[in-house]
Write a protein that holds these residues in place. Structure first.
Motif, PDB file in Angstrom:
ATOM      1  N   THR A   1     -22.762  -9.999  34.068  1.00  0.00           N
ATOM      2  CA  THR A   1     -23.516  -9.317  33.031  1.00  0.00           C
ATOM      3  C   THR A   1     -24.756  -8.693  33.641  1.00  0.00           C
ATOM      4  N   ARG A   2     -25.025  -7.475  33.283  1.00  0.00           N
ATOM      5  CA  ARG A   2     -26.190  -6.776  33.805  1.00  0.00           C
ATOM      6  C   ARG A   2     -27.444  -7.338  33.157  1.00  0.00           C
ATOM      7  N   GLN A   3     -28.375  -7.735  33.962  1.00  0.00           N
ATOM      8  CA  GLN A   3     -29.617  -8.316  33.470  1.00  0.00           C
ATOM      9  C   GLN A   3     -30.718  -7.264  33.498  1.00  0.00           C
ATOM     10  N   THR A   4     -31.571  -7.272  32.472  1.00  0.00           N
ATOM     11  CA  THR A   4     -32.719  -6.381  32.432  1.00  0.00           C
ATOM     12  C   THR A   4     -33.886  -7.087  33.096  1.00  0.00           C
ATOM     13  N   PRO A   5     -34.551  -6.446  34.073  1.00  0.00           N
ATOM     14  CA  PRO A   5     -35.682  -7.089  34.728  1.00  0.00           C
ATOM     15  C   PRO A   5     -36.777  -7.442  33.723  1.00  0.00           C
TER      16      PRO A   5
ATOM     17  N   THR B   1     -14.310 -10.061  28.764  1.00  0.00           N
ATOM     18  CA  THR B   1     -14.327  -9.169  29.915  1.00  0.00           C
ATOM     19  C   THR B   1     -14.614  -9.956  31.186  1.00  0.00           C
ATOM     20  N   GLU B   2     -15.610 -10.819  31.127  1.00  0.00           N
ATOM     21  CA  GLU B   2     -15.968 -11.627  32.288  1.00  0.00           C
ATOM     22  C   GLU B   2     -14.816 -12.555  32.684  1.00  0.00           C
ATOM     23  N   ARG B   3     -14.146 -13.120  31.694  1.00  0.00           N
ATOM     24  CA  ARG B   3     -13.010 -14.018  31.965  1.00  0.00           C
ATOM     25  C   ARG B   3     -11.888 -13.271  32.667  1.00  0.00           C
ATOM     26  N   VAL B   4     -11.529 -12.092  32.149  1.00  0.00           N
ATOM     27  CA  VAL B   4     -10.422 -11.329  32.725  1.00  0.00           C
ATOM     28  C   VAL B   4     -10.777 -10.829  34.123  1.00  0.00           C
ATOM     29  N   LEU B   5     -11.995 -10.338  34.309  1.00  0.00           N
ATOM     30  CA  LEU B   5     -12.395  -9.887  35.645  1.00  0.00           C
ATOM     31  C   LEU B   5     -12.373 -11.040  36.639  1.00  0.00           C
TER      32      LEU B   5
ATOM     33  N   GLN C   1     -10.352 -13.633  36.458  1.00  0.00           N
ATOM     34  CA  GLN C   1      -8.938 -13.903  36.739  1.00  0.00           C
ATOM     35  C   GLN C   1      -8.377 -12.916  37.760  1.00  0.00           C
ATOM     36  N   ILE C   2      -8.770 -11.663  37.658  1.00  0.00           N
ATOM     37  CA  ILE C   2      -8.315 -10.657  38.611  1.00  0.00           C
ATOM     38  C   ILE C   2      -8.871 -10.967  39.996  1.00  0.00           C
ATOM     39  N   GLU C   3     -10.164 -11.282  40.080  1.00  0.00           N
ATOM     40  CA  GLU C   3     -10.788 -11.594  41.366  1.00  0.00           C
ATOM     41  C   GLU C   3     -10.145 -12.810  42.034  1.00  0.00           C
ATOM     42  N   ARG C   4      -9.772 -13.805  41.240  1.00  0.00           N
ATOM     43  CA  ARG C   4      -9.157 -15.018  41.785  1.00  0.00           C
ATOM     44  C   ARG C   4      -7.670 -14.859  42.063  1.00  0.00           C
ATOM     45  N   GLY C   5      -7.106 -13.738  41.683  1.00  0.00           N
ATOM     46  CA  GLY C   5      -5.684 -13.501  41.912  1.00  0.00           C
ATOM     47  C   GLY C   5      -4.785 -14.157  40.881  1.00  0.00           C
ATOM     48  N   GLU C   6      -5.346 -14.610  39.774  1.00  0.00           N
ATOM     49  CA  GLU C   6      -4.546 -15.249  38.725  1.00  0.00           C
ATOM     50  C   GLU C   6      -3.715 -14.223  37.955  1.00  0.00           C
ATOM     51  N   VAL C   7      -4.213 -13.016  37.855  1.00  0.00           N
ATOM     52  CA  VAL C   7      -3.480 -11.912  37.243  1.00  0.00           C
ATOM     53  C   VAL C   7      -3.617 -10.709  38.166  1.00  0.00           C
ATOM     54  N   ARG C   8      -2.676  -9.790  38.054  1.00  0.00           N
ATOM     55  CA  ARG C   8      -2.718  -8.600  38.893  1.00  0.00           C
ATOM     56  C   ARG C   8      -2.993  -7.386  38.035  1.00  0.00           C
ATOM     57  N   ALA C   9      -3.639  -6.417  38.648  1.00  0.00           N
ATOM     58  CA  ALA C   9      -3.931  -5.164  37.968  1.00  0.00           C
ATOM     59  C   ALA C   9      -3.769  -4.036  38.972  1.00  0.00           C
ATOM     60  N   GLY C  10      -3.546  -2.853  38.475  1.00  0.00           N
ATOM     61  CA  GLY C  10      -3.427  -1.703  39.355  1.00  0.00           C
ATOM     62  C   GLY C  10      -2.050  -1.089  39.322  1.00  0.00           C
ATOM     63  N   PRO C  11      -1.890   0.013  40.042  1.00  0.00           N
ATOM     64  CA  PRO C  11      -0.636   0.766  39.994  1.00  0.00           C
ATOM     65  C   PRO C  11       0.582  -0.014  40.490  1.00  0.00           C
TER      66      PRO C  11
END
Length: 79
Positions: A2-6, A22-26, A28-38
């Motif tokens: 999440t973007r934090q405001t200074p 959104t954070e949960r899905v991102l 999962q993608i980073e951990r390789g639990e789900v795949r995304a892309g072409p």
């Protein structure tokens, strides 16, 4: 993620805040639990086609008929 405001900075209405989903899905993608892309999309489409048949018409007349249903340049049938 999440973007934090200074501290002391004025709130900018253009800043976006990611939802918990959104954070949960991102994550999962980073951990390789789900795949995304072409490549993943091609594999999913191939599995679906093998299981359910082709999604796109191979018959030219049928394909043209389907295309005419979504043709935005055709005259409105209600007029």
């Amino acid at each position: 993620m999440t973007r934090q405001t200074p501290t002391g900075a004025r709130q900018d209405a253009r800043l976006t805040h990611q939802s918990a989903d959104t954070e949960r899905v991102l994550g999962q993608i980073e951990r390789g639990e789900v795949r995304a892309g072409p490549e993943a999309a091609r594999e999913i489409a191939a599995k679906a086609e093998a299981a359910y048949g082709a999604a796109w018409a191979t018959d030219r007349a049928w394909a043209d008929a389907l295309a005419s249903l979504t043709d935005t340049t055709s005259k409105d049938c209600r007029s």
